[in-house]
Motif scaffolding. Structure first.
Motif, mmCIF file in Angstrom:
data_model
loop_
_atom_site.group_PDB
_atom_site.id
_atom_site.type_symbol
_atom_site.label_atom_id
_atom_site.label_comp_id
_atom_site.label_asym_id
_atom_site.label_seq_id
_atom_site.Cartn_x
_atom_site.Cartn_y
_atom_site.Cartn_z
ATOM 1 N N LEU A 1 4.173 -5.108 1.044
ATOM 2 C CA LEU A 1 4.741 -5.983 0.017
ATOM 3 C C LEU A 1 6.246 -5.813 -0.180
ATOM 4 C CD1 LEU A 1 1.880 -5.367 -2.549
ATOM 5 C CD2 LEU A 1 2.190 -7.413 -1.148
ATOM 6 N N ARG A 2 6.800 -4.714 0.291
ATOM 7 C CA ARG A 2 8.235 -4.461 0.202
ATOM 8 C C ARG A 2 8.656 -3.736 1.486
ATOM 9 N NH1 ARG A 2 7.029 -7.064 -3.582
ATOM 10 N NH2 ARG A 2 7.682 -6.903 -5.765
ATOM 11 N N PRO A 3 9.921 -3.860 1.903
ATOM 12 C CA PRO A 3 10.364 -3.096 3.076
ATOM 13 C C PRO A 3 10.071 -1.611 2.902
ATOM 14 C CG PRO A 3 12.006 -4.740 2.507
ATOM 15 C CD PRO A 3 10.983 -4.756 1.395
ATOM 16 N N GLU A 4 9.529 -1.016 3.939
ATOM 17 C CA GLU A 4 9.022 0.356 3.871
ATOM 18 C C GLU A 4 10.104 1.375 3.544
ATOM 19 O OE1 GLU A 4 9.185 1.911 8.438
ATOM 20 O OE2 GLU A 4 7.657 0.427 7.994
ATOM 21 N N HIS A 5 9.657 2.457 2.939
ATOM 22 C CA HIS A 5 10.533 3.584 2.618
ATOM 23 C C HIS A 5 11.770 3.155 1.833
ATOM 24 C CE1 HIS A 5 8.045 6.378 4.693
ATOM 25 N NE2 HIS A 5 8.294 5.922 5.890
ATOM 26 N N THR A 6 11.526 2.352 0.803
ATOM 27 C CA THR A 6 12.551 2.026 -0.178
ATOM 28 C C THR A 6 12.003 2.398 -1.550
ATOM 29 O OG1 THR A 6 11.728 -0.250 -0.457
ATOM 30 C CG2 THR A 6 13.469 0.111 1.192
ATOM 31 N N LEU A 7 12.890 2.626 -2.510
ATOM 32 C CA LEU A 7 12.415 2.937 -3.857
ATOM 33 C C LEU A 7 11.578 1.789 -4.411
ATOM 34 C CD1 LEU A 7 15.490 4.728 -5.488
ATOM 35 C CD2 LEU A 7 13.435 5.763 -4.489
ATOM 36 N N ALA A 8 11.930 0.551 -4.037
ATOM 37 C CA ALA A 8 11.146 -0.601 -4.488
ATOM 38 C C ALA A 8 9.732 -0.546 -3.930
ATOM 39 C CB ALA A 8 11.836 -1.891 -4.060
ATOM 40 N N SER A 9 9.589 -0.101 -2.696
ATOM 41 C CA SER A 9 8.270 0.002 -2.080
ATOM 42 C C SER A 9 7.436 1.092 -2.749
ATOM 43 C CB SER A 9 8.419 0.289 -0.582
ATOM 44 O OG SER A 9 7.171 0.324 0.064
ATOM 45 N N TYR A 10 8.028 2.238 -3.011
ATOM 46 C CA TYR A 10 7.300 3.320 -3.678
ATOM 47 C C TYR A 10 6.905 2.924 -5.103
ATOM 48 C CZ TYR A 10 9.294 6.125 0.120
ATOM 49 O OH TYR A 10 9.670 6.610 1.351
ATOM 50 N N LYS A 11 7.815 2.265 -5.811
ATOM 51 C CA LYS A 11 7.523 1.857 -7.188
ATOM 52 C C LYS A 11 6.390 0.835 -7.216
ATOM 53 C CE LYS A 11 9.869 0.234 -11.420
ATOM 54 N NZ LYS A 11 8.831 0.825 -12.224
ATOM 55 N N LYS A 12 6.423 -0.112 -6.289
ATOM 56 C CA LYS A 12 5.362 -1.106 -6.214
ATOM 57 C C LYS A 12 4.022 -0.432 -5.918
ATOM 58 C CE LYS A 12 3.615 -5.307 -5.917
ATOM 59 N NZ LYS A 12 3.260 -6.021 -7.179
ATOM 60 N N ALA A 13 4.027 0.554 -5.039
ATOM 61 C CA ALA A 13 2.787 1.289 -4.725
ATOM 62 C C ALA A 13 2.199 1.919 -5.972
ATOM 63 C CB ALA A 13 3.064 2.355 -3.666
ATOM 64 N N LYS B 1 15.765 -3.247 5.905
ATOM 65 C CA LYS B 1 15.187 -4.545 6.264
ATOM 66 C C LYS B 1 13.736 -4.337 6.682
ATOM 67 C CE LYS B 1 16.493 -4.647 11.196
ATOM 68 N NZ LYS B 1 17.262 -5.370 12.240
ATOM 69 N N GLU B 2 12.988 -5.443 6.715
ATOM 70 C CA GLU B 2 11.582 -5.384 7.086
ATOM 71 C C GLU B 2 11.428 -5.045 8.558
ATOM 72 O OE1 GLU B 2 7.698 -5.284 7.571
ATOM 73 O OE2 GLU B 2 8.722 -5.286 5.623
ATOM 74 N N ARG B 3 10.539 -4.091 8.843
ATOM 75 C CA ARG B 3 10.344 -3.623 10.205
ATOM 76 C C ARG B 3 9.517 -4.582 11.045
ATOM 77 N NH1 ARG B 3 6.233 -0.639 12.568
ATOM 78 N NH2 ARG B 3 5.226 -0.517 10.525
ATOM 79 N N ILE B 4 8.490 -5.210 10.445
ATOM 80 C CA ILE B 4 7.612 -6.107 11.208
ATOM 81 C C ILE B 4 7.553 -7.479 10.514
ATOM 82 C CG2 ILE B 4 6.221 -4.418 12.461
ATOM 83 C CD1 ILE B 4 4.181 -4.462 10.176
ATOM 84 N N PRO B 5 8.644 -8.252 10.577
ATOM 85 C CA PRO B 5 8.709 -9.527 9.844
ATOM 86 C C PRO B 5 7.688 -10.557 10.308
ATOM 87 C CG PRO B 5 10.575 -9.293 11.331
ATOM 88 C CD PRO B 5 9.891 -7.968 11.289
#
Length: 386
Positions: free
Chosen positions: A54-66, A139-143
């Motif tokens: 749901l968010r680009p991996e290994h970003t604070l936004a991704s961890y927070k969303k998790a 950026k997204e790894r697998i767009p």
């Protein structure tokens, strides 16, 4: 008034327990960071690289969303910068997950290196200071699989381990629920060979942040073995032996990919398959608390690529005294068995019945799992417990 940037404060917090206790807010809820041997409730949901579906991996936004979506634990993969700071990236080569290749000031940093026996060309974290790395954007790894994530390209920094810890602490305190952290040391033999060993840096930073021994809400993981044994000498925190797909073919240059790289570097003929045997699992139990194999070690695929019958792995690992986690359960059709795919099955981004796949692994007796979409993982666990 003098302003201390978030990055500078993070480095200060990582370096000094005294500073951490004041500027970083101290250790406001040690009972949440160190909840005891009964943590986590099982089966545990780990946000793989955050909520990377749901968010680009290994970003604070991704961890927070998790965390918002129900993860018990978040997983930062760790590599080192030139100045020895641990940062969250799946690989030390970062052209696939950042905009580094588009920045002319870093064009000269492009290089070819041999990482775990395989030639890799790109840009590497160990060639950048943290200040330089903070110029980059994720950026997204697998767009193709996650086109919606590409809308976030360019918005997020590469986070430090300290920033991930800060987020986990904030969310733990706000929710009055222990959120764990599951750091993986990436390419530890390589990083040791270039004078940037990961192990003591990681343990020291966790201890400075109030995580204490076997009761800490932490799992330390690696695909290698020697560095986990080194970590065991440094700490009582939970340790997890990762096991890659034993059926991995050799790399194009012939380098083996079916064995821990430290085995390969030492000239050992042992492979991941050897680690999956009852004897191999008993050996793992001498230094680790859990084992986390590639999912097909637990449930092999049939000739039609459907889920087969569970193997004896979970029972064998439990008999050795090890908890069992598995990776990685993803929601998009290409990653699912054909019978669980939904909608346009030819679409790389369409989602299937990921809950059904997770349920199969829960029924096989696992104690936890990595998922790219913790909301799906939480739904599966809720259904499983009914």
């Amino acid at each position: 008034m003098y302003h201390v940037s978030r990055t500078t404060l993070s480095l200060m917090c990582a370096a000094s327990a005294a500073v951490m206790m004041t500027a970083c807010g101290g250790d406001p809820a040690p009972e949440l960071q160190n909840p005891g041997a009964s943590w986590p409730q099982q089966p545990a949901v780990t946000g793989h690289r955050g909520a990377s579906a749901l968010r680009p991996e290994h970003t604070l936004a991704s961890y927070k969303k998790a965390i918002e979506d129900g993860a018990d634990i978040v997983e930062p993969d760790l590599v080192a910068t030139k100045d020895g700071v641990l940062v969250a990236r799946h690989e030390n080569e970062i052209s696939g997950t950042t905009n580094v290749s588009a920045l002319p000031q870093f064009a000269g940093r492009k290089a070819t290196k041999t990482i775990d026996g395989i030639p890799v060309t790109g840009w590497f974290t160990e060639d950048f200071t943290l200040a330089e790395l903070k110029i980059l954007r994720a950026k997204e790894r697998i767009p193709a699989n996650r086109p919606a994530n590409a809308a976030f390209d360019g918005q997020f920094e590469v986070p430090t381990l300290q920033e991930v810890i800060d987020l986990v602490k904030q969310e733990t305190q706000a929710r009055k629920k222990t959120i764990g952290i599951y750091p993986e040391t990436k390419h530890p033999t390589y990083f040791k060979s270039i004078g940037l060993p990961l192990e003591k840096r990681l343990v020291d930073q966790l201890v400075a942040n109030g995580y204490r021994g076997k009761d800490a809400a932490v799992y330390l993981q690696s695909f290698e073995v020697a560095n986990l044994k080194e970590l065991r000498k440094l700490t009582d925190m939970r340790i997890v032996q990762l096991i890659d797909n034993p059926a991995n073919p050799p790399a194009p240059n012939g380098a083996p990919r079916n064995a821990p790289y430290d085995f390969v570097a030492a000239g050992s003929k042992s492979t991941y398959k050897d680690l999956t045997t009852p004897a191999g699992l008993k050996e793992i139990a001498t230094y680790a608390d859990a084992v986390s194999p590639y999912k097909e070690v637990i449930i092999a695929r049939t000739a039609a690529n459907e889920l087969g019958k569970p193997t004896s792995f979970v029972a064998d690992a439990h008999a050795a005294g090890l908890k069992v986690h598995t990776w990685t359960l993803r929601p998009e059709n290409p990653f699912l068995p054909p019978s669980m795919r939904r909608g346009d099955v030819a679409s790389p981004s369409e989602r299937g019945d990921a809950v059904a796949e997770i349920m199969a692994y829960l029924n096989a007796g696992i104690d936890g799992f990595f998922t790219d979409d913790p909301a799906v993982g939480r739904a599966a666990v809720t259904q499983f417990k009914k």
